[in-house]
Design a protein around this motif. Structure first.
Motif, PDB file in Angstrom:
ATOM      1  N   SER A   1       3.326  -5.878  14.436  1.00 49.35           N
ATOM      2  CA  SER A   1       4.136  -4.680  14.285  1.00 49.35           C
ATOM      3  C   SER A   1       5.484  -4.935  14.956  1.00 49.35           C
ATOM      4  O   SER A   1       5.527  -5.447  16.078  1.00 49.35           O
ATOM      5  N   THR A   2       6.555  -4.580  14.286  1.00 50.98           N
ATOM      6  CA  THR A   2       7.884  -4.782  14.892  1.00 50.98           C
ATOM      7  C   THR A   2       8.049  -3.879  16.118  1.00 50.98           C
ATOM      8  O   THR A   2       8.828  -4.187  17.014  1.00 50.98           O
TER       9      THR A   2
ATOM     10  N   GLN B   1       4.230  -6.928   7.961  1.00 49.27           N
ATOM     11  CA  GLN B   1       3.497  -6.539   9.171  1.00 49.27           C
ATOM     12  C   GLN B   1       2.015  -6.523   8.829  1.00 49.27           C
ATOM     13  O   GLN B   1       1.622  -5.917   7.831  1.00 49.27           O
TER      14      GLN B   1
ATOM     15  N   GLY C   1       0.986  -2.937  10.917  1.00 50.27           N
ATOM     16  CA  GLY C   1       2.027  -1.907  10.975  1.00 50.27           C
ATOM     17  C   GLY C   1       1.380  -0.569  11.290  1.00 50.27           C
ATOM     18  O   GLY C   1       0.269  -0.291  10.843  1.00 50.27           O
TER      19      GLY C   1
ATOM     20  N   TRP D   1       0.229   1.605   8.732  1.00 48.72           N
ATOM     21  CA  TRP D   1       1.382   1.612   7.826  1.00 48.72           C
ATOM     22  C   TRP D   1       1.340   0.344   6.983  1.00 48.72           C
ATOM     23  O   TRP D   1       1.417  -0.763   7.510  1.00 48.72           O
TER      24      TRP D   1
ATOM     25  N   SER E   1       2.507  -2.585   4.974  1.00 51.42           N
ATOM     26  CA  SER E   1       3.798  -3.286   5.037  1.00 51.42           C
ATOM     27  C   SER E   1       3.732  -4.671   4.392  1.00 51.42           C
ATOM     28  O   SER E   1       3.798  -5.689   5.072  1.00 51.42           O
TER      29      SER E   1
ATOM     30  N   TRP F   1      10.784  -3.295   7.074  1.00 51.62           N
ATOM     31  CA  TRP F   1       9.954  -2.977   8.240  1.00 51.62           C
ATOM     32  C   TRP F   1      10.758  -3.375   9.457  1.00 51.62           C
ATOM     33  O   TRP F   1      10.934  -4.560   9.718  1.00 51.62           O
TER      34      TRP F   1
ATOM     35  N   THR G   1       9.562   6.636   2.783  1.00 50.64           N
ATOM     36  CA  THR G   1       9.914   6.099   4.104  1.00 50.64           C
ATOM     37  C   THR G   1       9.239   6.912   5.206  1.00 50.64           C
ATOM     38  O   THR G   1       9.147   8.133   5.110  1.00 50.64           O
TER      39      THR G   1
ATOM     40  N   GLY H   1       9.931   2.333   8.279  1.00 56.23           N
ATOM     41  CA  GLY H   1       9.180   1.646   7.229  1.00 56.23           C
ATOM     42  C   GLY H   1       9.621   2.193   5.887  1.00 56.23           C
ATOM     43  O   GLY H   1       9.409   3.375   5.598  1.00 56.23           O
TER      44      GLY H   1
END
Ligand code: BTX
Length: 323
Positions: free
Chosen positions: A92-93, A116, A119, A127, A129, A136, A189, A210
């Motif tokens: 995850s970022t 990701q 995510g 999430w 991704s 992302w 988003t 995202g």
């Protein structure tokens, strides 16, 4: 490298004009041989450069994959996106952003990943991704504001994103309080705002964005197909992710500076122009209860105001909204 950055800045400033090897060498302070070497490297990354005798070079096409160089080209911000960490695949970022923020990364630092594998959304939700199709990313901000005002940054980010989508695609997204951006009722988003704070002082705000950009319907897992959409699905053509990212950076920086200068009010007006839930009958669900009533608007702090069927007013700080 710094030379590479200077080279891309030189092309950015030149716009449509050609730059000769000589001029580039003078602008960025290196030999012409070094210029050729860097131009060859750009080509290897997927840039297409047109070379015209006696005129010089011009960039005519940027690569499909997001590269740090491509993000640099045409970027007109002063701090957001000036320092980008670009990753191929991450959990995850957000996780990386928290670590960088803790290590004193400057305000405006961004982490972007092509994929990701873990995510996340709010409340530990997942999430989706997938690789190469979406945006992302996590952005680190360090506003000097009291803790309760932090959610305003989510609303501000939503406005920046909606404007970027509008500008680039002509599509008209809407915002569902607090953090969903929808097109024709489907989520395109999501925004996840997280804090690093001590007592009542904010160290950093990490804004996770995202955005579904080039996915087809089949790229989404079945359980998301009815509730999620992408810009490609809505527009019928591919959209450049790096142009979108640069648009988001530009709008976000502009709105953020306005916010620091004048407070939330100007942002609130912009936000209300894109909001769908206001004036409608909605249900707000939190972990512990749910309220049904009419959404009246948001307070000057960005808190949702609802009036239930008995005429009682509620202030909702965080919830999932059903229309
Ligand atoms: P949210 O909790 O409001 O929404 C999560 C819900 O959205 C999921 O439970 C699922 O139903 C649905 N969903 C999952 N993936 C997608 C998708 N790709 N498109 C549409 N709907 C989906 C929203 O949370 C906040 C999301 C932030 C994501 C960014 S990406 C960069 C950063 N890193 C990270 O791990 N999260 C943020």
């Amino acid at each position: 490298s710094q030379l590479r950055k200077d080279l891309l800045d030189a092309f950015t400033n030149a716009g449509e004009a050609y730059l000769s090897g000589q001029v580039i060498a003078e602008l960025i302070g290196c030999s012409r041989t070094a210029v050729w070497k860097h131009i060859e490297e750009l080509r290897k990354e997927g840039f297409e450069l047109e070379a015209v005798r006696r005129k010089g070079y011009r960039i005519v096409k940027t690569p499909e994959k997001i590269t740090a160089d491509e993000l640099r080209l045409g970027l007109k911000t002063n701090f957001i996106g000036k320092n980008v960490h670009y990753e191929e695949s991450v959990e995850s970022t957000q996780k990386i952003a928290h670590r960088l923020a803790y290590d004193n990364a400057p305000e405006g630092t961004v982490i972007i990943a092509e994929e990701q594998v873990a995510g996340r959304g709010r409340m530990d939700r997942k999430w989706h991704s997938p690789k190469y199709t979406g945006i992302w990313m996590s952005i680190i901000l360090r506003p000097n504001i009291p803790l309760p005002k932090a959610p305003q940054l989510t609303l501000l980010t939503a406005v920046a994103i909606v404007q970027a989508i509008e500008d680039l695609t002509g599509l008209l997204p809407e915002i569902k309080w607090p953090n969903d951006i929808l097109i024709r009722g489907k989520k395109v988003t999501g925004i996840l705002t997280e804090l690093e704070a001590e007592a009542d002082r904010i160290n950093s705000i990490i804004i996770g964005i995202g955005m579904n950009v080039n996915q087809t319907r089949e790229d989404f897992p079945v359980e998301l197909q009815e509730i999620a959409t992408s810009l490609f699905i809505e527009k019928g053509e591919k959209v450049s992710r790096s142009d979108l990212i640069k648009g988001i950076f530009r709008n976000l920086e502009k709105l953020y500076l306005l916010y620091l200068e004048e407070g939330f009010l100007p942002i609130k007006f912009l936000w209300e122009g894109y909001a769908i839930s206001i004036g409608r009958k909605i249900t707000a669900r939190t972990l512990s209860n749910s309220i049904t009533g009419t959404a009246k608007g948001i307070t000057d702090d960005g808190v949702l105001i609802m009036v239930d069927d008995h005429g009682k007013t509620h202030h909702v700080y965080s919830a999932d909204i059903e229309l």
